[in-house]
Write an enzyme that holds these catalytic residues in place. Structure first.
Site, PDB file in Angstrom:
ATOM      1  N   LYS A   6       0.822  -1.218   0.000  1.00  0.00           N
ATOM      2  CA  LYS A   6       0.000   0.000   0.000  1.00  0.00           C
ATOM      3  C   LYS A   6       0.850   1.260   0.000  1.00  0.00           C
ATOM      4  O   LYS A   6       0.477   2.265  -0.593  1.00  0.00           O
ATOM      5  CB  LYS A   6      -0.964   0.004   1.194  1.00  0.00           C
ATOM      6  CG  LYS A   6      -2.100  -0.983   1.033  1.00  0.00           C
ATOM      7  CD  LYS A   6      -3.296  -0.607   1.900  1.00  0.00           C
ATOM      8  CE  LYS A   6      -4.484  -1.488   1.554  1.00  0.00           C
ATOM      9  NZ  LYS A   6      -5.569  -1.408   2.524  1.00  0.00           N
TER      10      LYS A   6
ATOM     11  N   LYS B  83      -5.253  -9.836  -6.726  1.00  0.00           N
ATOM     12  CA  LYS B  83      -6.397 -10.369  -5.988  1.00  0.00           C
ATOM     13  C   LYS B  83      -7.638  -9.513  -6.249  1.00  0.00           C
ATOM     14  O   LYS B  83      -7.515  -8.316  -6.533  1.00  0.00           O
ATOM     15  CB  LYS B  83      -6.099 -10.493  -4.498  1.00  0.00           C
ATOM     16  CG  LYS B  83      -6.049  -9.205  -3.755  1.00  0.00           C
ATOM     17  CD  LYS B  83      -5.977  -9.414  -2.244  1.00  0.00           C
ATOM     18  CE  LYS B  83      -5.983  -8.034  -1.601  1.00  0.00           C
ATOM     19  NZ  LYS B  83      -5.858  -7.952  -0.203  1.00  0.00           N
TER      20      LYS B  83
ATOM     21  N   LYS C 149     -11.631  -4.459  -3.328  1.00  0.00           N
ATOM     22  CA  LYS C 149     -12.545  -3.309  -3.365  1.00  0.00           C
ATOM     23  C   LYS C 149     -11.882  -2.112  -4.001  1.00  0.00           C
ATOM     24  O   LYS C 149     -12.550  -1.217  -4.516  1.00  0.00           O
ATOM     25  CB  LYS C 149     -12.898  -2.890  -1.925  1.00  0.00           C
ATOM     26  CG  LYS C 149     -13.694  -3.879  -1.158  1.00  0.00           C
ATOM     27  CD  LYS C 149     -13.775  -3.434   0.312  1.00  0.00           C
ATOM     28  CE  LYS C 149     -13.840  -4.652   1.210  1.00  0.00           C
ATOM     29  NZ  LYS C 149     -13.568  -4.429   2.606  1.00  0.00           N
TER      30      LYS C 149
HETATM   31  P1  TYM Z   1     -10.721  -6.682   4.194  1.00  0.00           P
HETATM   32  O1  TYM Z   1     -11.795  -5.721   4.541  1.00  0.00           O
HETATM   33  O2  TYM Z   1      -9.771  -6.296   3.126  1.00  0.00           O
HETATM   34  O3  TYM Z   1     -11.346  -8.073   3.781  1.00  0.00           O
HETATM   35  C1  TYM Z   1     -12.298  -8.763   4.584  1.00  0.00           C
HETATM   36  C2  TYM Z   1     -12.043 -10.266   4.511  1.00  0.00           C
HETATM   37  O4  TYM Z   1     -12.127 -10.706   3.152  1.00  0.00           O
HETATM   38  C3  TYM Z   1     -10.941 -11.430   2.811  1.00  0.00           C
HETATM   39  N1  TYM Z   1     -10.630 -11.170   1.385  1.00  0.00           N
HETATM   40  C4  TYM Z   1     -10.390 -12.134   0.482  1.00  0.00           C
HETATM   41  N2  TYM Z   1     -10.360 -13.475   0.580  1.00  0.00           N
HETATM   42  C5  TYM Z   1     -10.094 -14.183  -0.566  1.00  0.00           C
HETATM   43  N3  TYM Z   1      -9.870 -13.586  -1.778  1.00  0.00           N
HETATM   44  C6  TYM Z   1      -9.884 -12.234  -1.911  1.00  0.00           C
HETATM   45  N4  TYM Z   1      -9.670 -11.669  -3.104  1.00  0.00           N
HETATM   46  C7  TYM Z   1     -10.152 -11.443  -0.750  1.00  0.00           C
HETATM   47  N5  TYM Z   1     -10.239 -10.093  -0.536  1.00  0.00           N
HETATM   48  C8  TYM Z   1     -10.531  -9.958   0.780  1.00  0.00           C
HETATM   49  C9  TYM Z   1      -9.861 -10.862   3.734  1.00  0.00           C
HETATM   50  O5  TYM Z   1      -8.800 -11.766   3.886  1.00  0.00           O
HETATM   51  C10 TYM Z   1     -10.643 -10.640   5.002  1.00  0.00           C
HETATM   52  O6  TYM Z   1     -10.718 -11.838   5.764  1.00  0.00           O
HETATM   53  N6  TYM Z   1      -7.472  -5.913   7.915  1.00  0.00           N
HETATM   54  C11 TYM Z   1      -8.686  -6.608   7.538  1.00  0.00           C
HETATM   55  C12 TYM Z   1      -9.862  -6.312   8.443  1.00  0.00           C
HETATM   56  C13 TYM Z   1      -9.598  -6.582   9.871  1.00  0.00           C
HETATM   57  C14 TYM Z   1      -9.527  -7.855  10.506  1.00  0.00           C
HETATM   58  C15 TYM Z   1      -9.261  -7.578  11.871  1.00  0.00           C
HETATM   59  C16 TYM Z   1      -9.672  -9.161  10.066  1.00  0.00           C
HETATM   60  C17 TYM Z   1      -9.375  -5.628  10.810  1.00  0.00           C
HETATM   61  N7  TYM Z   1      -9.173  -6.221  12.035  1.00  0.00           N
HETATM   62  C18 TYM Z   1      -9.133  -8.597  12.807  1.00  0.00           C
HETATM   63  C19 TYM Z   1      -9.532 -10.196  10.998  1.00  0.00           C
HETATM   64  C20 TYM Z   1      -9.266  -9.906  12.347  1.00  0.00           C
HETATM   65  C21 TYM Z   1      -9.084  -6.182   6.124  1.00  0.00           C
HETATM   66  O7  TYM Z   1      -8.771  -5.108   5.703  1.00  0.00           O
HETATM   67  O8  TYM Z   1      -9.913  -7.081   5.507  1.00  0.00           O
END
Ligand code: TYM
Length: 351
Positions: free
Chosen positions: A127, A213, A216
Site C-alpha cells: 500500500k 487479488k 474493493k
Molecule cells: P478486508 O476488509 O480487506 O477483507 C475482509 C475479509 O475478506 C478477505 N478477502 C479475500 N479473501 C479471498 N480472496 C480475496 N480476493 C479477498 N479479498 C478480501 C480478507 O482476507 C478478510 O478476511 N485488515 C482486515 C480487516 C480486519 C480484521 C481484523 C480481520 C481488521 N481487524 C481482525 C480479521 C481480524 C481487512 O482489511 O480485511
C-alpha cells in the site's frame, strides 16, 4: 471457542470477501450454536462459545477517505453481512468506533510491537509503495490495531482470507511477547489466535487479471463480482472475464500457468462446494463458451437471494443502527476484563 473477525466498510462486499471470509463466518456461527447446545446438554461449562464480527471502521481511516462515505459504508456493510447470514441475535455484530477498548488496547500493545515486525508487513509495503514517507502513521500501525481487535476478546479462531495471514501471525507474536515480558508463566493475559483460511477460496483473483487479488480498491468494476450485482451484471462480468483460448484441462496440473482459468475453476468449486478435480471432471475438454454460462448461473443462484435481502435491509437505517448499538454494548462488556488485565500487567495506575 471464541471466533473473531472483521471487514473494512469501504466499497462493496465482493465475491473474494464472501468466499474467503464471510461464508466461513456464517458456517462458524452455525457450528458454534451446535457446540453450545451440545455443551449445555452434557452439563458442561456455562461459558458460551461466541462469535464476534465487526466493521473495521477505525482501520478505514488509515487511507484517505470521505467521512460521509465511511458512515454510509458502515451501515451498508452491516446490511450486507446480515444478508449473507450473520445473525445479530446469535453473533455479536458491531463497529469498532463504538468500542473504545480497541483503540486503547492498540496503544497498550504499541510498547510491545517492534518496528522491524511492522516493516516486514507485505500489506504495508504494497500500500505504501515507494512513498512511505507520505503515508499516514495509521497505515503503518494498522496491524497493531488488528492484533488488538482479536486479542481483546481472547479469540481462539480468526476466519480470514490468505491476505490477512501475516497480520494474524503478527498478532500471535505480539501476544507471545507481551505474555513473556509482563505475565507470570501460569497467568498469560492473551490467547494466541489461529487463523482459519478456506483452502478452496484462500485468494480469489481479479476477473481481469489472474495475478491480482479481487479487491474493493481495484478501479475496474469488471474486475470483481459485488454481492449486490444483479443477475445481468454477474452474467456479463463472467462472460467478459479474461481467459485463454485453450479448453479446460481434465487434470488440476493442466491449470498451472493458466491463472485466469484456475481462478474461474476455483470460484466454481468454492461456490458449488466441490473440489477443483470434480469441476474438471465435469468440464474438462470443454471451452469457456460452455463453462462461463454455467459458472454465471451458479453465481446468480447463490448471490441473487443475498442481493435481494441486502436491498431490503439497507433501506432500514434505524434497524441497522440498533443492531450495531446492541452489538457494541455486548462487545464493550466482553472487552472489559482483558483491557483491565492489560493495564494491570503494564503497571499502569487507574485509581
Ligand atoms: P478486508 O476488509 O480487506 O477483507 C475482509 C475479509 O475478506 C478477505 N478477502 C479475500 N479473501 C479471498 N480472496 C480475496 N480476493 C479477498 N479479498 C478480501 C480478507 O482476507 C478478510 O478476511 N485488515 C482486515 C480487516 C480486519 C480484521 C481484523 C480481520 C481488521 N481487524 C481482525 C480479521 C481480524 C481487512 O482489511 O480485511
Amino acid at each position: 471457542m471464541r471466533v473473531v473477525s472483521g471487514i473494512q466498510p469501504t466499497g462493496n462486499l465482493h465475491l473474494g470477501n464472501y468466499l474467503g471470509a464471510i461464508r466461513n463466518w456464517v458456517r462458524m456461527q452455525d457450528e458454534m450454536e451446535e457446540a453450545n447446545r451440545a455443551q449445555a446438554a452434557a452439563g458442561g461449562s456455562a461459558e458460551k462459545n461466541q462469535c464476534l464480527f465487526f466493521l473495521a471502521d477505525l482501520h478505514a481511516i488509515s487511507m484517505p477517505h470521505v467521512p460521509a462515505d465511511l458512515s454510509a459504508g458502515t451501515l451498508e456493510m452491516t446490511a450486507a453481512l446480515v444478508a449473507c447470514g450473520i445473525d445479530p441475535a446469535r453473533s455479536i455484530l458491531f463497529n469498532q468506533a463504538q468500542v473504545p477498548a480497541h483503540a486503547e488496547l492498540q496503544w497498550l500493545l504499541g510498547g510491545t510491537a517492534r518496528m522491524g515486525w511492522l516493516n516486514r508487513m507485505t500489506q504495508w509495503k504494497d500500500k505504501a509503495g515507494k512513498n512511505r514517507e507520505g503515508q499516514s502513521v495509521a497505515l503503518f500501525t494498522y496491524p497493531v490495531l488488528q492484533a488488538a481487535d482479536v486479542l481483546l476478546y481472547q479469540a481462539t479462531h480468526v476466519p480470514v482470507g490468505e491476505d490477512q495471514k501475516q497480520h494474524l501471525e503478527l498478532a500471535r507474536d505480539i501476544a507471545q511477547k507481551f505474555n513473556n515480558d509482563f505475565c507470570a508463566e501460569d497467568a498469560p493475559v492473551f490467547t494466541l489466535p489461529d487463523p482459519i483460511i478456506p483452502p478452496e477460496a484462500a485468494r480469489i483473483m481479479s476477473l481481469r487479471d489472474g495475478s491480482a487479488k479481487m479487491s474493493k480498491s481495484d478501479p475496474s468494476e469488471a474486475s470483481r463480482i459485488n454481492l449486490a450485482d444483479d443477475a445481468d451484471a454477474i452474467m456479463q462480468k463472467i462472460r467478459k472475464a479474461r481467459t485463454d483460448p485453450e479448453p479446460l484441462p481434465s487434470e488440476k496440473a493442466g491449470l498451472e500457468g493458466r491463472a485466469e482459468a484456475a481462478n474461474l475453476v476455483g470460484i466454481y468449486a468454492a461456490m458449488a462446494g466441490v473440489t477443483v478435480e470434480e469441476v474438471l471432471g465435469q468440464f474438462g475438454g470443454q471451452g469457456f463458451g460452455a463453462f462461463k454460462p454455467a459458472l454465471g448461473e451458479l453465481l446468480v443462484e447463490t448471490l441473487d437471494p443475498i442481493a435481494t435481502r441486502f436491498r431490503e435491509l439497507r433501506a432500514d437505517r434505524e434497524a441497522l443502527d440498533a443492531i450495531l448499538a446492541r452489538g457494541a454494548a455486548r462487545a464493550r462488556e466482553m472487552a472489559g476484563p482483558t483491557l483491565d488485565a492489560t493495564y494491570r500487567a503494564l503497571g499502569l495506575v487507574r485509581g
